[in-house]
Write a protein that holds these residues in place. Structure first.
Motif, mmCIF file in Angstrom:
data_model
loop_
_atom_site.group_PDB
_atom_site.id
_atom_site.type_symbol
_atom_site.label_atom_id
_atom_site.label_comp_id
_atom_site.label_asym_id
_atom_site.label_seq_id
_atom_site.Cartn_x
_atom_site.Cartn_y
_atom_site.Cartn_z
ATOM 1 N N GLU A 59 0.837 -1.196 0.000
ATOM 2 C CA GLU A 59 0.000 0.000 0.000
ATOM 3 C C GLU A 59 0.879 1.255 0.000
ATOM 4 O O GLU A 59 0.619 2.212 -0.738
ATOM 5 C CB GLU A 59 -0.909 0.015 1.233
ATOM 6 N N VAL A 63 0.701 4.198 -2.753
ATOM 7 C CA VAL A 63 0.161 5.505 -2.355
ATOM 8 C C VAL A 63 1.232 6.583 -2.547
ATOM 9 O O VAL A 63 0.943 7.695 -3.021
ATOM 10 C CB VAL A 63 -0.347 5.465 -0.895
ATOM 11 N N LEU A 139 4.637 4.558 5.739
ATOM 12 C CA LEU A 139 3.405 3.899 5.274
ATOM 13 C C LEU A 139 3.563 2.377 5.284
ATOM 14 O O LEU A 139 4.242 1.796 4.442
ATOM 15 C CB LEU A 139 3.053 4.394 3.869
ATOM 16 N N SER A 141 1.498 -1.644 6.222
ATOM 17 C CA SER A 141 0.165 -2.232 6.320
ATOM 18 C C SER A 141 0.232 -3.381 7.312
ATOM 19 O O SER A 141 1.313 -3.825 7.692
ATOM 20 C CB SER A 141 -0.382 -2.672 4.976
ATOM 21 N N PRO A 150 -8.060 0.969 7.934
ATOM 22 C CA PRO A 150 -7.044 1.985 7.650
ATOM 23 C C PRO A 150 -6.860 2.853 8.897
ATOM 24 O O PRO A 150 -7.842 3.349 9.453
ATOM 25 C CB PRO A 150 -7.663 2.799 6.506
ATOM 26 N N LEU A 175 -8.571 9.017 9.118
ATOM 27 C CA LEU A 175 -8.818 7.632 8.719
ATOM 28 C C LEU A 175 -9.821 7.018 9.699
ATOM 29 O O LEU A 175 -10.112 7.616 10.744
ATOM 30 C CB LEU A 175 -7.495 6.860 8.695
ATOM 31 N N ALA A 204 1.417 4.852 9.374
ATOM 32 C CA ALA A 204 0.101 4.506 8.839
ATOM 33 C C ALA A 204 0.077 3.004 8.630
ATOM 34 O O ALA A 204 0.968 2.446 7.998
ATOM 35 C CB ALA A 204 -0.146 5.240 7.531
ATOM 36 N N GLU A 205 -0.919 2.369 9.228
ATOM 37 C CA GLU A 205 -1.073 0.915 9.064
ATOM 38 C C GLU A 205 -2.289 0.708 8.183
ATOM 39 O O GLU A 205 -3.427 0.741 8.634
ATOM 40 C CB GLU A 205 -1.264 0.236 10.426
ATOM 41 N N PHE A 206 -2.021 0.526 6.916
ATOM 42 C CA PHE A 206 -3.079 0.550 5.923
ATOM 43 C C PHE A 206 -3.690 -0.828 5.701
ATOM 44 O O PHE A 206 -3.399 -1.489 4.714
ATOM 45 C CB PHE A 206 -2.518 1.050 4.601
ATOM 46 N N TYR A 219 -6.541 5.256 1.424
ATOM 47 C CA TYR A 219 -5.219 5.562 1.978
ATOM 48 C C TYR A 219 -4.675 6.865 1.403
ATOM 49 O O TYR A 219 -4.086 7.686 2.110
ATOM 50 C CB TYR A 219 -4.241 4.420 1.693
#
Lengths: 331, 331
Positions: A59, A63, A139, A141, A150, A175, A204-206, A219
């Motif tokens: 991700e 992104v 970034l 996930s 998200p 988010l 960010a843990e997408f 995202y």
């Protein structure tokens, strides 16, 4: 001749620079050239966006590439540096850790100039890029075998002022979840090191699982919201739609909020991320593999909470994590 | 003493029997005992439901366990045999193929009594279970790196009457897609062999990626719909809700409908499963890993079609499959 980490462009030059961060060669592997985007619009916030720390979390790199498409026209001030892929070796292998040395890039910060290739990447990022910025968006996930909303996350930070600024920045992603995440395995993390340098660091843990076009749109909107909040980009920010809702909540999860499997078996998830559950509610069922006459084990909520992450249906071993519970962060 | 494959219960006994299918030991591995559910309610359709052919596709084993919970009260006639996990060795290793011999169980049918462990599983299923039934539901999923709608699928069958009965059975699942799937790698598949024995064989391909509670509910509804259509269970059948829609469509995909990657890079999906696309529409973008100044490649639809499967965002090699396109099956 000993090479040192360097950029192939002048990061102080005004405007857009596209080039590479060169990670020198070492005993185990040759030099790496990590593509870098650098947009210098003078005074203002200084931000580093990184993706691809773990090679099976795509991700972030995608992104980052999307943001690079529109940022040159949108950014009005300050400095944004973007490295879509921190660890190309892990990414090409689709693995969390670097295949050459088996190391997790997010556990070797600040790295070592004379270390293995993963340590050399961390050293180049820590020594060259981090000093140029005040804020970092890394970034990630949640990984392919979990369902996770998200979320912009941070671990607890000892410095209370930095902690407050970090949670405000995380909330600005708008988010579905902002998560203050107590983690028991933080030494060597990029965020832990960046915070010792006084930086605001958002991980960010997408989500997790399949990387779809719908998820990527959410995202990208989160990162754009954060750029607007920083004042780097002008515009309105709004909650993206996630599972028919436009909303966000700030949650806290403790190290003791991990639910672990009581036995080996096939885990059947029975609730969904962001579900509110009461003590005793069914979270999942563990089916023994070896017999149909042995009873399945019902995994129930130990306390009233919100499901922050739930494992995919899969075969698990005893003590593997099945779910991560959370509750609203007390302001 | 040479052991032969056998059941630990009398499958002709009326009512419910719970036991095992014993796969004899061989040179490479010991005997396996596969848990089996057998519900004999006399005259009527005779059905075999199998899951866990591939060890990283957990929807089937979980849905099979769920059906076992309610079938004893719901089934009114006929015979249903359920084997939730055909390949426990692959399931415990979370791999598609069996780790012992590296073989894909769905490419070694009808198997060999004196073969490797994967071949011995196929032999036991082919020789003992298949002759007891008229219809087989084999519960698969599309794999962890794809997005795919819940679908009942079949490959083309030379026998036109069997083909027509198979498509009718697949439609009876009332899943979002029924798929007639031309595949260029069919020798040794369970369905190919079962069809030579005149059986109606449905391969349910239950999505891909994370196995969530929402997805499992859809899959269970599909199997229940099919049991109702066979007359084994009484009740109404209905389309389950998938991405806010309650509908199904019957599609056809040819071997030439696979879209392959023109180069190595990071694949960004730009459309969703079941999207209708016109010639030239953007399906995805391939981003080069090595440089930000090299242009990304736009992958466009070669023809008006429906997106049947799309790859997750991930790093792909040249010629890896990115999408599977389809069109409505001509009646």
């Amino acid at each position: 001749m000993t090479e040192t980490p360097h950029l192939t462009f002048d990061p102080e030059a005004p405007g857009l620079s596209i080039g590479n961060l060169v990670v020198p060669n070492g005993a185990d592997y040759g030099a790496l050239s990590l593509p870098v985007f650098n947009l210098n619009k003078g005074e203002g916030p200084r931000l580093l966006i990184t993706g691809g720390c773990h090679g099976n979390e795509l991700e972030g790199p995608i992104v980052a590439r999307r943001v690079i498409e529109w940022l040159p026209k949108a950014q009005t001030c300050g400095r944004v540096i973007i490295v879509p892929v921190l660890n190309p070796l892990a990414l090409q292998a689709c693995t969390r850790n670097t295949p050459i040395d088996g190391l997790n890039l997010n556990r070797v910060f600040p790295g070592r100039a004379d270390g293995t290739v993963t340590e050399r990447i961390a050293d180049a990022v820590s020594g060259l890029l981090l000093p140029m910025v005040d804020t970092v968006f890394d970034l990630h996930s949640f990984g392919p075998t979990w369902d996770f909303p998200p979320a912009a996350t941070t671990h607890p930070v000892a410095d209370r002022d930095l902690m407050a600024r970090t949670v405000r920045m995380a909330d600005a992603f708008k988010l579905p979840a902002t998560l203050l995440w107590e983690h028991d395995d933080t030494p060597g993390m990029f965020d832990t090191f960046a915070q010792t340098q006084g930086k605001v660091f958002i991980c960010a843990e997408f989500g997790g699982g399949t990387v779809t076009s719908e998820a990527l749109a959410i995202y990208e909107a989160g990162v754009r919201n954060a750029l607007v909040a920083l004042g780097l980009v002008q515009g309105e920010s709004d909650y993206p739609t996630f599972r028919q809702r436009k909303s966000g909540q700030t949650l806290e999860t403790l190290a003791s909020d991990k639910l672990k499997s009581p036995a080996q078996g096939i885990f059947e998830p029975r609730c969904s991320v962001l579900d509110r559950i009461k003590q005793g509610d069914l979270i999942g069922i563990l089916h023994p593999l070896v017999s149909l006459s042995t009873h399945s084990i019902h995994i129930r909520a130990p306390t009233t909470s919100i499901v922050c992450a739930i494992r995919s249906g899969l075969h698990v071993d005893r003590d593997e994590e099945l779910a991560l519970l959370a509750r609203p962060l007390k302001g």
